[in-house]
Design a protein around this motif. Structure first.
Motif, PDB file in Angstrom:
ATOM      1  N   THR A   1      50.320  78.657  92.992  1.00  0.00           N
ATOM      2  CA  THR A   1      51.536  77.852  92.900  1.00  0.00           C
ATOM      3  C   THR A   1      52.187  77.987  91.529  1.00  0.00           C
ATOM      4  O   THR A   1      53.411  78.136  91.412  1.00  0.00           O
ATOM      5  CB  THR A   1      51.216  76.372  93.191  1.00  0.00           C
ATOM      6  OG1 THR A   1      50.589  76.287  94.471  1.00  0.00           O
ATOM      7  CG2 THR A   1      52.465  75.529  93.185  1.00  0.00           C
ATOM      8  N   VAL A   2      51.380  77.972  90.476  1.00  0.00           N
ATOM      9  CA  VAL A   2      51.915  78.135  89.116  1.00  0.00           C
ATOM     10  C   VAL A   2      52.496  79.527  88.931  1.00  0.00           C
ATOM     11  O   VAL A   2      53.562  79.693  88.313  1.00  0.00           O
ATOM     12  CB  VAL A   2      50.819  77.842  88.067  1.00  0.00           C
ATOM     13  CG1 VAL A   2      51.248  78.260  86.679  1.00  0.00           C
ATOM     14  CG2 VAL A   2      50.445  76.369  88.093  1.00  0.00           C
ATOM     15  N   ALA A   3      51.839  80.540  89.492  1.00  0.00           N
ATOM     16  CA  ALA A   3      52.348  81.907  89.365  1.00  0.00           C
ATOM     17  C   ALA A   3      53.697  82.058  90.084  1.00  0.00           C
ATOM     18  O   ALA A   3      54.614  82.714  89.569  1.00  0.00           O
ATOM     19  CB  ALA A   3      51.335  82.901  89.926  1.00  0.00           C
TER      20      ALA A   3
ATOM     21  N   GLY B   1      61.155  80.358  88.618  1.00  0.00           N
ATOM     22  CA  GLY B   1      61.879  79.381  87.806  1.00  0.00           C
ATOM     23  C   GLY B   1      61.314  79.274  86.404  1.00  0.00           C
ATOM     24  O   GLY B   1      60.474  80.059  85.984  1.00  0.00           O
ATOM     25  N   SER B   2      61.806  78.276  85.690  1.00  0.00           N
ATOM     26  CA  SER B   2      61.330  78.006  84.335  1.00  0.00           C
ATOM     27  C   SER B   2      61.690  76.563  83.975  1.00  0.00           C
ATOM     28  O   SER B   2      62.286  75.841  84.769  1.00  0.00           O
ATOM     29  CB  SER B   2      61.941  78.986  83.330  1.00  0.00           C
ATOM     30  OG  SER B   2      63.315  78.691  83.154  1.00  0.00           O
ATOM     31  N   HIS B   3      61.362  76.169  82.730  1.00  0.00           N
ATOM     32  CA  HIS B   3      61.694  74.840  82.242  1.00  0.00           C
ATOM     33  C   HIS B   3      63.012  74.824  81.460  1.00  0.00           C
ATOM     34  O   HIS B   3      63.359  73.817  80.852  1.00  0.00           O
ATOM     35  CB  HIS B   3      60.569  74.310  81.345  1.00  0.00           C
ATOM     36  CG  HIS B   3      59.297  74.062  82.097  1.00  0.00           C
ATOM     37  ND1 HIS B   3      58.154  74.760  81.839  1.00  0.00           N
ATOM     38  CD2 HIS B   3      58.999  73.198  83.098  1.00  0.00           C
ATOM     39  CE1 HIS B   3      57.194  74.336  82.628  1.00  0.00           C
ATOM     40  NE2 HIS B   3      57.689  73.384  83.413  1.00  0.00           N
ATOM     41  N   ALA B   4      63.732  75.922  81.474  1.00  0.00           N
ATOM     42  CA  ALA B   4      64.939  76.039  80.658  1.00  0.00           C
ATOM     43  C   ALA B   4      66.054  75.104  81.126  1.00  0.00           C
ATOM     44  O   ALA B   4      66.767  74.538  80.298  1.00  0.00           O
ATOM     45  CB  ALA B   4      65.433  77.484  80.655  1.00  0.00           C
ATOM     46  N   SER B   5      66.223  74.952  82.405  1.00  0.00           N
ATOM     47  CA  SER B   5      67.280  74.069  82.918  1.00  0.00           C
ATOM     48  C   SER B   5      66.795  73.408  84.200  1.00  0.00           C
ATOM     49  O   SER B   5      65.797  73.823  84.795  1.00  0.00           O
ATOM     50  CB  SER B   5      68.566  74.861  83.190  1.00  0.00           C
ATOM     51  OG  SER B   5      68.391  75.717  84.305  1.00  0.00           O
ATOM     52  N   ALA B   6      67.527  72.404  84.612  1.00  0.00           N
ATOM     53  CA  ALA B   6      67.160  71.685  85.830  1.00  0.00           C
ATOM     54  C   ALA B   6      67.277  72.586  87.058  1.00  0.00           C
ATOM     55  O   ALA B   6      66.452  72.501  87.974  1.00  0.00           O
ATOM     56  CB  ALA B   6      68.036  70.454  86.000  1.00  0.00           C
ATOM     57  N   GLU B   7      68.258  73.455  87.071  1.00  0.00           N
ATOM     58  CA  GLU B   7      68.447  74.351  88.220  1.00  0.00           C
ATOM     59  C   GLU B   7      67.304  75.344  88.330  1.00  0.00           C
ATOM     60  O   GLU B   7      66.800  75.605  89.428  1.00  0.00           O
ATOM     61  CB  GLU B   7      69.787  75.098  88.121  1.00  0.00           C
ATOM     62  CG  GLU B   7      71.010  74.226  88.307  1.00  0.00           C
ATOM     63  CD  GLU B   7      71.392  73.470  87.035  1.00  0.00           C
ATOM     64  OE1 GLU B   7      70.919  73.863  85.938  1.00  0.00           O
ATOM     65  OE2 GLU B   7      72.116  72.476  87.141  1.00  0.00           O
ATOM     66  N   GLU B   8      66.887  75.916  87.187  1.00  0.00           N
ATOM     67  CA  GLU B   8      65.779  76.873  87.213  1.00  0.00           C
ATOM     68  C   GLU B   8      64.468  76.186  87.572  1.00  0.00           C
ATOM     69  O   GLU B   8      63.637  76.738  88.296  1.00  0.00           O
ATOM     70  CB  GLU B   8      65.662  77.586  85.865  1.00  0.00           C
ATOM     71  CG  GLU B   8      66.794  78.567  85.601  1.00  0.00           C
ATOM     72  CD  GLU B   8      66.628  79.280  84.266  1.00  0.00           C
ATOM     73  OE1 GLU B   8      65.530  79.222  83.687  1.00  0.00           O
ATOM     74  OE2 GLU B   8      67.608  79.894  83.818  1.00  0.00           O
TER      75      GLU B   8
ATOM     76  N   SER C   1      64.201  73.485  89.425  1.00  0.00           N
ATOM     77  CA  SER C   1      64.286  73.165  90.841  1.00  0.00           C
ATOM     78  C   SER C   1      64.015  74.391  91.712  1.00  0.00           C
ATOM     79  O   SER C   1      63.334  74.294  92.741  1.00  0.00           O
ATOM     80  CB  SER C   1      65.655  72.591  91.163  1.00  0.00           C
ATOM     81  OG  SER C   1      65.746  72.262  92.526  1.00  0.00           O
ATOM     82  N   ALA C   2      64.524  75.539  91.304  1.00  0.00           N
ATOM     83  CA  ALA C   2      64.283  76.775  92.060  1.00  0.00           C
ATOM     84  C   ALA C   2      62.796  77.137  92.054  1.00  0.00           C
ATOM     85  O   ALA C   2      62.221  77.484  93.093  1.00  0.00           O
ATOM     86  CB  ALA C   2      65.113  77.916  91.483  1.00  0.00           C
ATOM     87  N   GLY C   3      62.162  77.042  90.896  1.00  0.00           N
ATOM     88  CA  GLY C   3      60.730  77.342  90.808  1.00  0.00           C
ATOM     89  C   GLY C   3      59.881  76.350  91.578  1.00  0.00           C
ATOM     90  O   GLY C   3      58.907  76.715  92.250  1.00  0.00           O
ATOM     91  N   PHE C   4      60.245  75.055  91.473  1.00  0.00           N
ATOM     92  CA  PHE C   4      59.513  74.019  92.185  1.00  0.00           C
ATOM     93  C   PHE C   4      59.615  74.217  93.693  1.00  0.00           C
ATOM     94  O   PHE C   4      58.625  74.108  94.414  1.00  0.00           O
ATOM     95  CB  PHE C   4      60.048  72.643  91.786  1.00  0.00           C
ATOM     96  CG  PHE C   4      59.265  71.509  92.376  1.00  0.00           C
ATOM     97  CD1 PHE C   4      58.096  71.083  91.779  1.00  0.00           C
ATOM     98  CD2 PHE C   4      59.709  70.868  93.515  1.00  0.00           C
ATOM     99  CE1 PHE C   4      57.368  70.033  92.322  1.00  0.00           C
ATOM    100  CE2 PHE C   4      59.005  69.825  94.058  1.00  0.00           C
ATOM    101  CZ  PHE C   4      57.821  69.400  93.469  1.00  0.00           C
TER     102      PHE C   4
END
Length: 93
Positions: free
Chosen positions: A24-26, A32-39, A41-44
């Motif tokens: 899941t982390v991979a 996604g990433s922690h850079a923005s809320a959109e990224e 949300s996409a990763g989550f």
């Protein structure tokens, strides 16, 4: 012997949990990433989709496994030594 089997099953459960978290982390890190809320949300969303897919596959595997068989119950033996035909005539008398 039973304790050893129980320990092996517990280790497999723990390994499954660790493997699930790692995958899941991979997936989150690749999408996604922690850079923005959109990224984030996409990763989550991708990570949770992966978790849902694993759960679905696990359900299919569990449905394909044979169930436990109930333990055979001992049938009680008749305690009467009187034959059935004589027993019936004694009741009618």
């Amino acid at each position: 012997m039973i304790g050893q089997a129980s320990g092996a099953f517990m280790m497999l459960r723990i390994f499954g949990g660790v493997f699930g978290v790692a995958v899941t982390v991979a997936v989150f890190a690749s999408v996604g990433s922690h850079a923005s809320a959109e990224e984030f949300s996409a990763g989550f969303s991708a990570g949770m989709g992966t978790v849902a897919a694993f759960a679905f596959i696990g359900t299919l595997v569990a449905l394909g496994m044979p169930g436990r068989r109930p333990a055979a119950m001992a049938t009680p033996q008749a305690t009467s030594t009187v034959p059935q035909s004589e027993n019936a005539s004694m009741i009618q008398s």
